[in-house]
Design a protein around this motif. Structure first.
Motif, PDB file in Angstrom:
ATOM      1  N   ALA B 222       2.162  -4.268 -36.363  1.00 32.21           N
ATOM      2  CA  ALA B 222       1.313  -4.797 -35.296  1.00 32.21           C
ATOM      3  C   ALA B 222       1.160  -3.775 -34.181  1.00 32.21           C
ATOM      4  O   ALA B 222       0.080  -3.613 -33.626  1.00 32.21           O
ATOM      5  CB  ALA B 222       1.899  -6.095 -34.750  1.00 32.21           C
ATOM      6  N   GLY B 223       2.246  -3.079 -33.863  1.00 38.35           N
ATOM      7  CA  GLY B 223       2.172  -2.126 -32.778  1.00 38.35           C
ATOM      8  C   GLY B 223       1.667  -0.765 -33.191  1.00 38.35           C
ATOM      9  O   GLY B 223       1.310   0.053 -32.356  1.00 38.35           O
ATOM     10  N   LEU B 246      -4.343 -10.301 -37.642  1.00 40.14           N
ATOM     11  CA  LEU B 246      -3.199 -10.984 -37.046  1.00 40.14           C
ATOM     12  C   LEU B 246      -3.610 -12.125 -36.113  1.00 40.14           C
ATOM     13  O   LEU B 246      -2.902 -13.118 -36.003  1.00 40.14           O
ATOM     14  CB  LEU B 246      -2.314  -9.990 -36.292  1.00 40.14           C
ATOM     15  N   ASP B 247      -4.754 -12.003 -35.470  1.00 41.50           N
ATOM     16  CA  ASP B 247      -5.181 -13.081 -34.575  1.00 41.50           C
ATOM     17  C   ASP B 247      -5.944 -14.172 -35.318  1.00 41.50           C
ATOM     18  O   ASP B 247      -5.866 -15.337 -34.966  1.00 41.50           O
ATOM     19  CB  ASP B 247      -6.058 -12.531 -33.446  1.00 41.50           C
ATOM     20  N   HIS B 248      -6.725 -13.783 -36.306  1.00 39.32           N
ATOM     21  CA  HIS B 248      -7.493 -14.770 -37.068  1.00 39.32           C
ATOM     22  C   HIS B 248      -7.240 -14.593 -38.551  1.00 39.32           C
ATOM     23  O   HIS B 248      -8.137 -14.183 -39.285  1.00 39.32           O
ATOM     24  CB  HIS B 248      -8.992 -14.620 -36.779  1.00 39.32           C
ATOM     25  N   THR B 254      -1.231 -14.833 -45.387  1.00 37.94           N
ATOM     26  CA  THR B 254      -1.102 -14.105 -44.123  1.00 37.94           C
ATOM     27  C   THR B 254      -0.714 -15.065 -43.010  1.00 37.94           C
ATOM     28  O   THR B 254       0.169 -14.785 -42.193  1.00 37.94           O
ATOM     29  CB  THR B 254      -2.437 -13.430 -43.755  1.00 37.94           C
ATOM     30  N   ASN B 255      -1.394 -16.188 -43.005  1.00 40.18           N
ATOM     31  CA  ASN B 255      -1.123 -17.212 -42.009  1.00 40.18           C
ATOM     32  C   ASN B 255       0.342 -17.651 -42.057  1.00 40.18           C
ATOM     33  O   ASN B 255       1.010 -17.753 -41.028  1.00 40.18           O
ATOM     34  CB  ASN B 255      -2.049 -18.394 -42.306  1.00 40.18           C
ATOM     35  N   GLY B 256       0.834 -17.851 -43.284  1.00 36.60           N
ATOM     36  CA  GLY B 256       2.225 -18.261 -43.459  1.00 36.60           C
ATOM     37  C   GLY B 256       3.190 -17.176 -43.018  1.00 36.60           C
ATOM     38  O   GLY B 256       4.205 -17.458 -42.388  1.00 36.60           O
ATOM     39  N   GLN B 326     -10.519 -21.419 -37.354  1.00 36.50           N
ATOM     40  CA  GLN B 326      -9.643 -21.036 -36.246  1.00 36.50           C
ATOM     41  C   GLN B 326     -10.417 -20.410 -35.100  1.00 36.50           C
ATOM     42  O   GLN B 326     -11.235 -19.537 -35.305  1.00 36.50           O
ATOM     43  CB  GLN B 326      -8.598 -20.042 -36.740  1.00 36.50           C
ATOM     44  N   ALA B 327     -10.106 -20.877 -33.924  1.00 29.45           N
ATOM     45  CA  ALA B 327     -10.838 -20.373 -32.757  1.00 29.45           C
ATOM     46  C   ALA B 327     -10.335 -18.993 -32.391  1.00 29.45           C
ATOM     47  O   ALA B 327      -9.200 -18.676 -32.652  1.00 29.45           O
ATOM     48  CB  ALA B 327     -10.653 -21.322 -31.592  1.00 29.45           C
TER      49      ALA B 327
END
Lengths: 332, 327
Positions: B222-223, B246-248, B254-256, B326-327
């Motif tokens: 992520a970083g 990672l956000d959507h 991936t979500n899990g 997902q928003a």
């Protein structure tokens, strides 16, 4: 308040590497080899209350595993006293000592090397409770079934050997074995470090569920701050054998006091941090054979002053329930 | 930018292992590109095929495995077709690899200078003195103090973090265009991991080197990474810009995975766990390999899903029921 379940007072653990024959001969011939002493744990004060989850965090070589083993009674402390429910463990009667041994169980990092590869799961889990008279030999099968269900494994697995399981399942067997003697206190030494992320989450949830169902107390030893933050009520940070900070989880993560804690928190990789610039603290973890003088952290500390090199800071209460060992707190 | 040939383009790569028990399809149709100076994270759990993908690119897949199909285009040249000599001249010079355990990369009975000078002279005809200079510079580059003395040390005299730096320095000797890093910080402490990530990030920015970072740890990539590929059972299930994925997250896996990582904001709450475990590669479920563990699975999942871009161009997912709302 009731007595803490476990309390350590100025506990130290030293490992001494004695000289072997060849080295003794060298010394006779005029050499000056000396015994090497590792101060794995250096005058640690720690308590764990009943029903509490304490996270013990530190990097490799900081003595966190040794401390866990001292608490579980695997190593005897070199100095200091360990109190179990208010009594010094050296003064326990044999019956009480057995009760202590059963009440405090340990879960290890590598489930493959902590399970006997030549025993079936049924015997791994069922042997200890039978030996200690918790259940009768005839009840073993039912009891093992219960334990397996409790940790989320199918009782049909009980005739298998450890190698027939995946890493996550093996760790569950390790947990079932620890639970089989009905302990009140679990020392988990990096219990989930070797597992895949999705399996890690399963085992973390299992720990939380067991805590609620069985009213367990945990000492959760880990290098993974994210996991510790998730599970613990209180966090204790160790550096080179000494406790540098101890505080309730929320306060520690929101407002770390010790420079080492601050640096450690800054280094935790988090999903929320994107494209960040890594600004690490400099230097290596020093060897515990020859630790720096004064505050052990001073060679890497951005705020080090002359005093840090000379004088060891005392772990003192800086706010109710918060302890930190740093000279900066005395300055203001 | 667009017309530039990417440093690496992997197209429909299939690496299979022909074992006595059957064919293990460790990598089964993987495609991705790495542009110049880009960091691509390859994320997956054990057995997802992420390491085998790395080994396939650099041509180090051992018997009984082999690349059976697909193209590995390194600056336009197909490495899957390259012969051993060509691979040998590329490996270590233009493409380098960093392994999880630096003890595996370093020879325990040779001094660091012997090993590094050998690595320099393997590809360049230079004197030993010049090679030593190159090695010294590489050590300085990764932040090793007093490099001249350290060159004379043996690997066991280094700490874990230092050893990994030496391994990285060795990979950097010929200023490669592409480095494949296979879980290089997994065995290291948090503060040391931070130091290594810092060096690597700096090198990519300064030298325009491309990097494939293979890991199981979403929070590390992520970083670090610009783009990310999530692998499951030999396939890339989701691919895109790091913040998109990672956000959507679109794929339930991936979500899990994201839900499985303890996060700052959800202290004390149960983690969203993925039930079950990763399937054996010898016995993959029919259709989408994730469907037995998937909360969204239904009859449609028994057919191999195609790659689509339902949310945004460049954010691909291999799923029949992606998370779209997902928003």
């Amino acid at each position: 308040m009731a007595e803490p379940l476990i309390e350590l007072r100025d506990v130290s653990k030293r490992f001494v590497k004695t000289l072997d024959l060849a080295e003794k001969i060298v010394n006779l011939a005029g050499g000056s080899l000396r015994e090497e002493v590792v101060h794995a744990v250096d005058q640690v004060n720690l308590y764990v209350d009943e029903g509490e989850v304490v996270g013990l965090v530190g990097e490799s070589g900081c003595g966190k595993s040794t401390l866990g083993r001292v608490i579980a009674g695997i190593h005897a402390a070199s100095d200091g006293a360990l109190f179990y429910r208010g009594t010094d463990v050296t003064g326990l009667s044999p019956e009480e000592a057995k009760e202590w041994g059963l009440d405090v169980q340990m879960i290890f990092q590598d489930p493959m090397s902590s399970l006997n590869p030549r025993m079936r799961v049924r015997d791994i889990i069922g042997e200890a409770p039978v030996v200690h008279g918790i259940i009768k030999a005839g009840e073993m099968d039912d009891y093992v079934d219960d334990m397996l269900l409790r940790v989320g494994l199918d009782p049909l697995f009980k005739r298998r050997y450890p190698h027939q399981f995946s890493g996550g399942q093996r760790q569950r067997i390790g947990i079932a074995r620890a639970l089989a003697v009905r302990p009140g206190f679990l020392v988990c030494d990096e219990a989930i470090a070797a597992l895949d992320v999705s399996i890690q989450a399963q085992v973390i949830n299992l720990f939380s569920d067991l805590r609620e169902d069985l009213n367990l107390t945990y000492l959760f030893i880990s290098h993974d701050l994210g996991v510790v933050e998730h599970l613990s009520d209180r966090v204790v940070i160790m550096y080179l054998g000494r406790v540098v900070e101890s505080a309730p989880t929320e306060e520690l993560f929101d407002k770390p006091n010790h420079p080492y804690t601050t640096a450690l928190l800054a280094e935790v990789p988090r999903i929320e941090n994107r494209g960040r610039k890594f600004m690490p603290i400099k230097g290596e973890i020093p060897s515990p054979i020859d630790p720096p003088s004064g505050c052990h952290f001073h060679p890497r500390c951005p705020h080090a002053m002359p005093r840090c090199q000379a004088e060891q800071p005392v772990l003192r209460e800086i706010a109710p329930g918060r302890f930190s060992a740093c000279h900066l707190n005395n300055e203001a | 930018m667009e017309d530039e040939t990417p440093t690496l383009a992997v197209e429909d790569l299939k690496t299979h292992f022909f074992t006595k028990l059957g064919v293990a399809e460790a990598v089964n149709g993987v495609s991705f590109t790495v542009k110049k100076g880009e960091v691509v994270g390859l994320v997956g759990e054990s057995g997802s095929g992420k390491s085998v993908t790395g080994f396939s690119i650099i041509g180090l897949v051992d018997h009984p495995g082999r690349v059976v199909e697909g193209k590995i285009l390194f600056k336009g040249e197909d490495l899957a077709q390259a012969d051993d000599d060509r691979m040998r001249s590329l490996r270590g010079r233009r493409i380098a690899m960093i392994f999880q355990d630096p003890m595996m990369t370093l020879n325990p009975v040779l001094r660091i200078d012997t090993q590094m000078i050998e690595a320099v002279q393997a590809h360049e005809q230079v004197s030993e003195k010049e090679a030593r200079e190159t090695a010294r510079d590489a050590l300085v580059q990764v932040g090793i103090p007093s490099p001249d003395e350290r060159l004379k040390s043996y690997p066991h005299q280094f700490s874990g973090g230092m050893r990994q730096r030496v391994a990285i320095a060795t990979a950097l000797l010929h200023k490669p265009d592409l480095i494949i890093a296979d879980e290089p910080t997994t065995a290291l402490d948090v503060t040391i991991q931070g130091q290594i990530l810092h060096e690597v990030q700096k090198l990519c920015r300064e030298t325009g080197m491309s990097l494939i970072w293979i890991t199981h740890d979403l929070s590390v990539v992520a970083g670090l990474a610009d783009r990310i590929c999530v692998m499951y059972a030999g396939q890339i299930v989701e691919r895109g810009e790091i913040s998109d994925v990672l956000d959507h997250p679109l794929h339930p896996y991936t979500n899990g995975l994201i839900g499985s990582v303890p996060s700052h904001n959800r202290r004390g709450q149960p983690l969203a766990q993925i039930p079950g475990m990763t399937p054996s590669l010898l016995n993959l479920p029919e259709g989408c390999a994730f469907h037995p563990r998937c909360p969204r699975a239904d009859g449609a999942c028994f057919v191999q899903p195609q790659v689509t871009e339902p949310a945004k161009l460049g954010h691909e997912v291999r799923c029949v029921h992606p998370h779209l709302e997902q928003a």
